[in-house]
Design a protein around this motif. Structure first.
Motif: not given
Length: 245
Positions: A56-62, A127-138, A141-145, A175-180
């Motif tokens: 999870v941390q790897g996903v959020l930090v990127g 799959l995020a890329s396939t559907y046109g979403y930028d997985a560099k954005k936090i 990444r939370v959507f993926i989780l 900010i709220e997502v990261r804190k959560k």
């Protein structure tokens, strides 16, 4: 519009599957598993907990997973076709990995936890890329989780995850997502995930049948994750398109 009509029944069937209660057999198995968890050594809990926390941390930090540029200007039907091809590829990878670790007994069976997690997350990033979403954005990444939790969790968490996906535009700020997620109860998270996969994974460690079980189970888990991811992105894209028309 024609393709949306074609997949509407699939989305309705998926919603029923996600929001219904588990069967009586599943609920009984859950009670048994809760008792088993109480006698499992804390060291084993820690291994799985740390694997999931690291994931999870790897996903959020990127810093862990490759992020491909989002694919633009493609119809939902084309995206679905490409997503299904990706899922078939990752199912084969997971099956091969499961057969290899299943043939190695308990020690390699434990190694399967982080390996399978990595395969699942790589699929979701692609799959995020396939559907046109930028997985560099936090928020992506939370959507993926959230898709991950949707696929591998208890009834209550699964329904909560579905509600979040169904109204993603109302999600938390960055900010709220990261804190959560920094304050997340990692042990509860890993228990829900492990309880979902525990029995088949225990069978994977049985000498003689581990390789067969490992290949089949991993293939099934990637298939289930892929189904949830496709329908989650379908739901999100259709709602966003409806809001702009």
């Amino acid at each position: 519009m024609e393709y949306r009509s074609e997949i509407s029944e699939e989305l309705e069937a998926w919603e029923r599957k996600i929001t219904r209660k588990s069967s009586m057999v599943s609920r009984s198995a859950k009670r048994i598993q809760n008792r088993i968890n109480g006698v499992i050594p804390e060291r084993l809990h820690s291994i799985v907990t740390n694997s999931i926390k690291t994931m999870v941390q790897g996903v959020l930090v990127g810093s862990t997973y490759t992020v491909h540029p989002p694919k633009k200007n493609r119809s939902l039907q084309v995206r679905d076709q490409q997503a299904k091809e990706l899922i078939r590829k990752y199912k084969r990878i997971a099956a091969t990995e499961g057969a290899g670790t299943g043939a190695g007994g308990i020690l390699l069976g434990l190694a399967d936890f982080p390996l399978l997690l990595s395969i699942k997350m790589k699929l979701l990033f692609d799959l995020a890329s396939t559907y046109g979403y930028d997985a560099k954005k936090i928020e992506e990444r939370v959507f993926i989780l959230t898709i991950f939790q949707l696929a591998f969790s208890s009834d209550d968490t699964r329904r909560k995850s579905y509600r979040k996906i169904s109204s993603w535009d109302e999600s938390l700020s960055q900010i709220e997502v990261r804190k959560k997620y920094e304050e997340h109860d990692w042990k509860t998270f890993q228990l829900e995930y492990r309880d979902y996969i525990d029995l088949p994974k225990l069978l994977q460690m049985v000498p003689g049948v581990g390789a067969i079980v490992g290949a089949y189970v991993n293939y099934h888990f990637l298939d289930w994750l892929g189904e949830n991811a496709i329908n989650a992105y379908r739901t999100r894209m259709i709602k966003e398109e409806n809001q702009t028309t």
